[in-house]
Design a protein around this motif. Structure first.
Motif, PDB file in Angstrom:
ATOM      1  N   ASP A  17      -5.945  -0.888  -4.944  1.00 51.78           N
ATOM      2  CA  ASP A  17      -5.362  -1.562  -3.774  1.00 51.78           C
ATOM      3  C   ASP A  17      -6.377  -2.560  -3.228  1.00 51.78           C
ATOM      4  O   ASP A  17      -7.366  -2.172  -2.617  1.00 51.78           O
ATOM      5  CB  ASP A  17      -4.993  -0.511  -2.712  1.00 51.78           C
ATOM      6  N   GLU A  18      -6.133  -3.823  -3.482  1.00 55.66           N
ATOM      7  CA  GLU A  18      -7.037  -4.915  -3.103  1.00 55.66           C
ATOM      8  C   GLU A  18      -8.478  -4.644  -3.543  1.00 55.66           C
ATOM      9  O   GLU A  18      -9.390  -4.628  -2.716  1.00 55.66           O
ATOM     10  CB  GLU A  18      -6.966  -5.165  -1.592  1.00 55.66           C
ATOM     11  N   SER A  72       0.836  -1.210   0.000  1.00 60.07           N
ATOM     12  CA  SER A  72       0.000   0.000   0.000  1.00 60.07           C
ATOM     13  C   SER A  72       0.865   1.252   0.000  1.00 60.07           C
ATOM     14  O   SER A  72       0.539   2.249  -0.657  1.00 60.07           O
ATOM     15  CB  SER A  72      -0.921   0.009   1.211  1.00 60.07           C
TER      16      SER A  72
HETATM   17 MG   LIG Z   1      -2.286  -2.661   2.229  1.00 58.31          MG
END
Ligand SMILES: [Mg+2]
Ligand SMILES: Nc1ncnc2c1ncn2[C@@H]1O[C@H](COP(=O)(O)OP(=O)(O)O)[C@@H](O)[C@H]1O
Lengths: 411, 263
Positions: B191-192, B70
Motif C-alpha cells: 500500500d503506497e 486501502s
Molecule cells: Mg490509503
C-alpha cells in the motif's frame, strides 16, 4: 512462537526502557523482600525460641517461692518468703501424678580456684535428678549420686565455660579445685547449654550437691536448713501439665496452710508456655508483615498493570505489524503476559537479594539463626510471577484484542 | 533501464488483453461492500466491488484519496472481513475463516509492505525479516539462513545486523520486502510502498517488485503516481468505493506462466 521467542521479545522491550522497568518493579521488590524477611526472620526467631524452650527442659514445671504479684512472678523481698523445702520435694514426688524427675536449684555465686586460676561463677546446689529435669546431660565424668547428697560430698560438676576458664585444655575430671576456699573434687563436666532466654551464659556454672550447698556454700546465714531454692519438676509425656500444675498448687496450699481465698506465697509456672506466648507476639508481627507484603504486591501489581498498558499503547503499531505478519491473538496475549511476568520476576530477584540481605542483618543483630529455605525463595518467586499473571492479564487482553488495521494506522 | 522496464515499455504498444483463462483467479471478489459506521453516519468505503486477480499478475490500484484503495488491500490481506459479499483468497472465503485461520493466511500466503515500512525499532535487519517465521506453523528451524537469503535477494546481504536507524529509506523498504517474502507468499501487497521514497529509490523498489513478479509472485500495489503504476501490467482505478477503470496492457508473460507451473 516458542516461549523462548516470547522471552527474547520481552527482554528486548524491557531493556529498551530499563530504568522505567526497574522503577516499575519497586512495589514487587518491596513485596518480595518483605515476604523473604518475614518468613526468614520469623522462622529464625521461632527456631531460637524453640531452642530456648528445649534448653529449659521439656514437659517441665518450675516452682518459685513468693507471690506472683511482684516482678517476674516473685515478690521483691524473696528472702522473707517461705522457701520451698525438702518436705515439699518429697510430697510432690509422692502425691503428684506423672513426676519422673525433680530437682531443686539453690543458687549463689563465688570464686572457684584451680591452682593459680581464679574464676567467679554461679554456684548451684542441685539434686541428682537435675541433669534429667533440665535435659542437660553430664558429658564427661559422672553425675551426682543420692549418696553424694546424703553425705554432703564435696564434689563438683562444671559447666563448659567454667571448665574453659579454669582448665583450658587440661582434663578436669578428678582434679581438685577450691570452691569458696574449700577443696572439691571435679567429678563431671556438663554438655554445653548456651544462652538462656534472658541472654545469660548458662554454661558458666558449677553444680554441687544440694546438701553441700545448703550447709556450706550459699551464704549459710540466709539459708534455712532444708530449703531447695527453685524447684524443677519433669513429667512423663502423658501428663497434662495444666493438671499437674493444679495438683501442685493444691498440695502446696495445704502444706503451707494457706486459707481459702488467700493468695499463694509460691508460684508454679510452665516456662515453655510463657515462651510460646512470646512466639505468639511474634506471629502477630508476622501477620502484619504478611499484610504489608500482600499490599506491596498488590500495589506493585497495579504498577505493573499501569506500565504494561502504557507499553501496549506505545507499541500499538508493533502489535498491528505482528498481527499483519501472522501473529495469532494468543501469540500477542502470551507475549505481553510473558513480559509482565518477566518484569515481576526481575523485581522478584532484586527483592530476594534485598530480603536475604535484610534478613541476615536482622538475624545478626538479634542473634538469631538465619533461616532462608529454598521453599521461601520459591514462594517469593511464585508470588512475583502470580502478580505478573494477574495484573498482566488485562493489558495483554487489550493488546491481543487490537484491530490490526487500526493498530497499524496508529502513531 | 532494466529488462523489466524494457518489457513494460515494449508491452505498452500492444492493446490491453484479458488475463489468460489458463491462469486461475487467486483473488475473487464478488459484490464486496465495506461499510463503516461512525455514529449515525455510514461510510461506504467499498461499494459492491467484483474483481478477479489472476495468479502471477502485477496489479496497480489507483484512485483519489478516500476512494477505498486501502480498504480493498486490507480485505485482500485478510486483515478485515467484508460487510457484505464474498471474497475468496487462494480459493477460501475469508468470511468463513476463524481469526486464527486468517492469521495463518496472512502468515503463509500473503506478504505485506507498508508505506511507513513498519520496521521494529532497535531491531537488526535479520531479526526484522525473521519475524513472520516466529509465527509460522510449523515454525521452521533455519530462521537465520532463510532471512539471510531474502536479505541477499533484496540486495542487503551485507547489512543484516543494521538497525533501521542505520539504513536509508530505500534500504528500510527493502528489509520490509524481505520480511514480506520470508514465508514464500503467493501474494505481495504493497500500500503506497514508494510514498515515502524519492523518485530514484522508488524506481529501484518497483524494479524489485517487477523481478519478484517475474518469479511468479502475484504483486498488488497501491499508488498515486502514474509512473509507478506503469510498472504494473494491470491498472485498477477506484472512485467512491467502486472500480471505475480496469486496464490491462499485455497478457501475462509466458515466462511467468511457465514459472507458475514449476512452482
Ligand atoms: Mg490509503
Ligand atoms: N476504520 C474506519 N472507520 C471509518 N471510516 C473509515 C475507516 N477506514 C476507512 N474509512 C473511510 O473509508 C473510505 C475509504 O478509505 P481508504 O480505503 O483508506 O481510502 P484510500 O483510497 O485513500 O486508501 C474513506 O472515506 C475513509 O474515511
Amino acid at each position: 512462537m516458542t516461549l523462548f521467542d516470547s522471552l527474547a521479545i520481552a527482554w528486548t522491550a524491557l531493556r529498551s526502557n530499563l530504568l522505567r522497568s526497574i522503577l516499575t518493579t519497586l512495589g514487587i521488590i518491596i513485596g518480595v523482600a518483605s515476604v523473604i524477611i518475614l518468613v526468614s526472620v520469623g522462622s529464625g526467631a521461632r527456631v531460637e525460641v524453640e531452642k530456648q524452650i528445649a534448653s529449659l527442659g521439656s514437659n517441665m514445671l518450675v516452682v518459685f517461692s513468693g507471690s506472683s504479684r511482684g516482678m517476674g512472678g516473685r515478690s521483691a523481698g524473696a528472702g522473707t518468703d517461705l522457701p520451698i523445702a525438702e518436705g515439699d520435694v518429697a510430697a510432690i514426688r509422692d502425691k503428684v501424678q506423672g513426676v519422673i524427675a525433680i530437682s531443686g536449684q539453690l543458687n549463689g555465686s563465688g570464686p572457684v580456684v584451680n591452682g593459680n586460676t581464679n574464676w567467679t561463677t554461679t554456684l548451684s546446689g542441685v539434686h541428682p535428678d537435675f541433669a534429667t529435669v533440665r535435659d542437660w546431660p553430664v558429658r564427661a565424668g559422672r553425675d551426682f549420686t543420692p549418696q553424694d547428697i546424703r553425705a554432703s560430698a564435696k564434689v563438683v560438676i562444671l559447666g563448659q565455660t567454667a571448665v574453659k576458664q579454669l582448665f583450658q585444655d587440661e582434663d578436669p575430671i578428678g582434679a581438685t579445685i577450691r570452691v569458696k576456699s574449700a577443696p572439691f573434687q571435679v567429678i563431671g563436666v556438663l554438655a554445653p547449654k548456651g544462652q538462656s532466654a534472658m541472654g545469660r551464659d548458662q554454661d558458666d556454672v558449677a553444680l554441687i550437691p544440694m546438701t553441700t550447698a545448703r550447709g556450706y556454700i550459699v551464704g549459710k546465714s540466709q539459708v534455712q536448713s532444708d530449703q531447695v531454692g527453685q524447684l524443677y519438676i519433669k513429667f512423663d509425656n502423658s501428663t497434662d501439665l495444666k493438671d499437674a500444675q493444679e495438683q501442685i498448687e493444691t498440695l502446696l496450699r495445704q502444706r503451707r496452710r494457706i486459707q481459702p481465698g488467700a493468695e499463694d506465697n509460691f508460684n508454679v509456672r510452665n516456662l515453655a508456655e510463657t515462651m510460646k506466648a512470646r512466639t505468639e507476639v511474634l506471629s502477630t508481627m508476622t501477620y502484619l508483615l504478611a499484610a504489608t507484603s500482600v499490599i506491596s504486591l498488590i500495589v506493585g501489581g497495579i504498577g505493573i498493570m499501569n506500565i504494561m498498558l502504557v507499553s501496549v499503547t506505545e507499541r500499538t503499531r508493533e502489535i498491528g505489524l505482528r498481527l499483519a505478519v501472522g501473529a495469532r491473538q494468543r501469540d500477542i496475549m502470551r507475549q505481553f503476559l510473558v513480559e509482565a511476568v518477566t518484569l515481576c520476576l526481575i523485581g522478584g530477584l532484586i527483592g530476594i537479594a534485598l530480603g536475604v540481605g535484610a534478613a541476615a542483618i536482622v538475624a545478626n543483630a538479634a542473634d538469631w539463626p538465619v533461616v532462608i529455605s529454598p521453599a521461601v525463595i520459591a514462594l517469593a518467586m511464585a508470588a512475583a510471577a502470580g502478580t505478573g499473571i494477574v495484573f498482566g492479564y488485562f493489558p495483554a487482553r487489550r493488546a491481543s484484542g487490537l484491530n490490526p488495521i487500526e493498530a497499524l494506522r496508529s502513531e | 533501464m532494466n529488462s523489466v522496464a524494457a518489457i513494460i515499455e515494449a508491452s505498452q504498444v500492444s492493446a490491453p488483453v484479458a488475463p489468460q483463462s489458463a491462469a486461475p483467479a487467486l483473488i475473487r471478489a464478488s459484490g464486496v461492500s465495506k461499510i463503516y459506521r461512525m455514529g449515525d453516519q455510514t461510510v461506504r468505503a467499498l461499494d459492491d466491488v467484483s474483481l478477479e486477480i489472476a495468479k502471477g499478475d502485477f496489479v496497480a490500484i489507483m484512485g483519489a484519496s478516500g476512494s477505498g484503495k486501502s480498504t480493498m488491500m486490507n480485505l485482500i490481506g485478510a486483515l478485515d472481513r467484508p460487510t457484505t459479499g464474498h471474497l475468496a483468497i487462494d480459493g477460501r472465503d475469508i468470511a468463513t475463516m476463524s481469526s486464527d485461520e486468517l492469521a495463518d493466511l496472512r502468515n503463509g500466503t500473503i506478504g505485506f509492505v507498508f508505506q511507513q515500512f513498519n520496521l521494529l525499532p532497535r531491531t537488526p535487519a535479520l531479526n526484522q525479516v525473521i519475524l513472520p517465521l516466529l509465527y509460522a506453523h510449523p515454525r521452521p528451524d533455519d530462521l537465520e539462513a532463510r532471512a539471510h537469503h531474502r536479505l541477499e535477494q533484496v540486495g542487503l546481504g551485507k547489512r543484516t545486523d543494521h538497525l533501521p536507524s542505520q539504513l536509508s529509506g530505500g534500504q528500510q523498504q527493502r528489509v520490509a520486502i524481505a520480511r514480506a517474502l520470508i514465508n514464500n507468499p503467493k501474494i505481495l501487497l504493497a500500500d503506497e510502498p514508494t510514498g515515502a521514497l524519492d523518485t530514484k529509490t522508488s524506481e529501484e523498489i518497483m524494479k524489485l517488485f517487477g523481478e519478484l513478479n517475474a518469479e511468479g509472485i502475484t504483486v498488488i500495489i497501491v499508488t498515486h503516481e502514474p509512473d509507478i503504476a506503469d510498472f504494473a501490467r494491470r491498472k485498477l482505478v477506484f472512485r467512491d468505493g467502486k472500480i471505475i477503470d480496469d486496464t490491462e496492457r499485455a497478457p501475462l508473460k509466458a515466462a511467468t506462466a511457465a514459472k507458475d507451473r514449476v512452482l
